[in-house]
Design a protein around this motif. Structure first.
Motif, mmCIF file in Angstrom:
data_model
loop_
_atom_site.group_PDB
_atom_site.id
_atom_site.type_symbol
_atom_site.label_atom_id
_atom_site.label_comp_id
_atom_site.label_asym_id
_atom_site.label_seq_id
_atom_site.Cartn_x
_atom_site.Cartn_y
_atom_site.Cartn_z
ATOM 1 N N ALA A 123 20.158 -27.227 -14.140
ATOM 2 C CA ALA A 123 19.226 -28.350 -14.242
ATOM 3 C C ALA A 123 18.125 -28.171 -13.207
ATOM 4 O O ALA A 123 18.395 -27.944 -12.031
ATOM 5 C CB ALA A 123 19.955 -29.662 -14.020
ATOM 6 N N ILE A 124 16.890 -28.268 -13.663
ATOM 7 C CA ILE A 124 15.715 -28.122 -12.801
ATOM 8 C C ILE A 124 14.894 -29.393 -12.913
ATOM 9 O O ILE A 124 14.761 -29.971 -13.991
ATOM 10 C CB ILE A 124 14.848 -26.917 -13.237
ATOM 11 C CG1 ILE A 124 15.677 -25.644 -13.337
ATOM 12 C CG2 ILE A 124 13.659 -26.729 -12.313
ATOM 13 C CD1 ILE A 124 16.220 -25.144 -12.037
ATOM 14 N N GLU A 125 14.340 -29.835 -11.801
ATOM 15 C CA GLU A 125 13.500 -31.022 -11.781
ATOM 16 C C GLU A 125 12.091 -30.627 -11.360
ATOM 17 O O GLU A 125 11.900 -30.008 -10.318
ATOM 18 C CB GLU A 125 14.071 -32.056 -10.813
ATOM 19 C CG GLU A 125 13.385 -33.390 -10.886
ATOM 20 C CD GLU A 125 14.120 -34.431 -10.082
ATOM 21 O OE1 GLU A 125 13.902 -34.474 -8.844
ATOM 22 O OE2 GLU A 125 14.908 -35.186 -10.667
ATOM 23 N N THR A 184 8.405 -37.243 -12.023
ATOM 24 C CA THR A 184 9.320 -36.124 -12.188
ATOM 25 C C THR A 184 9.809 -36.052 -13.629
ATOM 26 O O THR A 184 9.833 -37.052 -14.341
ATOM 27 C CB THR A 184 10.546 -36.250 -11.262
ATOM 28 O OG1 THR A 184 11.229 -37.458 -11.571
ATOM 29 C CG2 THR A 184 10.148 -36.244 -9.802
ATOM 30 N N ALA A 185 10.205 -34.853 -14.024
ATOM 31 C CA ALA A 185 10.823 -34.619 -15.328
ATOM 32 C C ALA A 185 11.821 -33.487 -15.147
ATOM 33 O O ALA A 185 11.619 -32.592 -14.322
ATOM 34 C CB ALA A 185 9.777 -34.259 -16.372
ATOM 35 N N SER A 207 2.225 -29.211 -8.739
ATOM 36 C CA SER A 207 3.577 -29.350 -9.266
ATOM 37 C C SER A 207 4.519 -28.443 -8.504
ATOM 38 O O SER A 207 4.113 -27.418 -7.951
ATOM 39 C CB SER A 207 3.618 -29.017 -10.760
ATOM 40 O OG SER A 207 3.339 -27.655 -10.960
ATOM 41 N N SER A 208 5.773 -28.841 -8.486
ATOM 42 C CA SER A 208 6.816 -28.032 -7.860
ATOM 43 C C SER A 208 8.104 -28.229 -8.648
ATOM 44 O O SER A 208 8.308 -29.270 -9.276
ATOM 45 C CB SER A 208 7.019 -28.431 -6.398
ATOM 46 O OG SER A 208 7.465 -29.767 -6.319
ATOM 47 N N ALA A 209 8.957 -27.226 -8.617
ATOM 48 C CA ALA A 209 10.234 -27.293 -9.326
ATOM 49 C C ALA A 209 11.349 -27.085 -8.321
ATOM 50 O O ALA A 209 11.230 -26.288 -7.390
ATOM 51 C CB ALA A 209 10.306 -26.230 -10.416
ATOM 52 N N ALA A 210 12.422 -27.837 -8.508
ATOM 53 C CA ALA A 210 13.565 -27.729 -7.597
ATOM 54 C C ALA A 210 14.850 -27.682 -8.403
ATOM 55 O O ALA A 210 15.013 -28.410 -9.384
ATOM 56 C CB ALA A 210 13.593 -28.914 -6.643
ATOM 57 N N ASP A 211 15.754 -26.836 -7.968
ATOM 58 C CA ASP A 211 17.073 -26.724 -8.588
ATOM 59 C C ASP A 211 17.883 -27.940 -8.165
ATOM 60 O O ASP A 211 18.023 -28.223 -6.974
ATOM 61 C CB ASP A 211 17.739 -25.438 -8.104
ATOM 62 C CG ASP A 211 18.993 -25.097 -8.871
ATOM 63 O OD1 ASP A 211 19.472 -25.940 -9.634
ATOM 64 O OD2 ASP A 211 19.487 -23.961 -8.696
ATOM 65 N N ALA A 230 10.420 -24.604 -21.651
ATOM 66 C CA ALA A 230 11.001 -25.849 -21.142
ATOM 67 C C ALA A 230 10.327 -26.283 -19.844
ATOM 68 O O ALA A 230 10.083 -27.478 -19.632
ATOM 69 C CB ALA A 230 12.502 -25.683 -20.932
ATOM 70 N N ALA A 231 10.006 -25.326 -18.981
ATOM 71 C CA ALA A 231 9.329 -25.655 -17.718
ATOM 72 C C ALA A 231 7.934 -26.209 -17.978
ATOM 73 O O ALA A 231 7.520 -27.199 -17.353
ATOM 74 C CB ALA A 231 9.252 -24.418 -16.826
#
Length: 168
Positions: free
Chosen positions: A98-100, A127-128, A82-86, A142-143
């Protein structure tokens, strides 16, 4: 221009007959039941999860396909990243961000019945989104929830990929 009553009923009957004939040529197969969902290839044994997201994917697949403890059942192995992006492109006065979260899941099904069939591998992404507001506990919760939602969506996509692969 007004159509006469007999002409109107003939046109309606012709349309109904044409629609019935064209839909009669279609065939639909149920995804949750029927011969496709009861194939022996779907009696899977699952490997042990290495992370919470892998556990979510395994649980979703076992819920949909069922599981088997037989020594000859095909072994399903999942790897998840998994990875998170602004998603904000510019700075704003709003402190919420907002983060995806993107989850990539790879399912490998290996035969254990002594056959020389090659392992089947399927990879899907989902994605979420969630909003971060600067409160550490709420941001972490939330993450985690967004990553689990994305993992469930990736598992559903993997399930459909396996069913599509078996129908070929």
């Amino acid at each position: 221009m007004s159509w006469s009553k007999p002409l109107r009923s003939m046109v309606f009957a012709g349309l109904a007959l044409g629609l019935a004939t064209s839909l009669g040529a279609c065939s639909f197969a149920p995804v949750y039941t029927g011969p496709l969902a009861s194939q022996p290839m779907l009696n899977l044994a699952y490997a042990k999860p290495n992370s919470r997201l892998e556990q979510v994917v395994y649980q979703e697949l076992a819920l949909r396909f069922g599981s088997s403890d037989a020594a000859t059942a095909p072994l399903a192995t999942v790897s998840v990243s998994s990875s998170a992006a602004d998603t904000m492109l510019s700075a704003t006065a709003n402190p919420s961000k907002a983060i995806e979260v993107t989850v990539t899941a790879t399912l490998t099904i290996t035969a254990r019945d002594g056959s020389t069939a090659p392992a089947q591998s399927f990879t899907r992404m989902a994605t979420a989104s969630y909003t971060r507001n600067g409160q550490v506990l709420a941001d972490n919760a939330a993450a985690t929830e967004a990553a689990e939602r994305a993992a469930k969506a990736a598992a559903e996509s993997l399930r459909l990929a396996v069913l599509a692969g078996l129908s070929r």
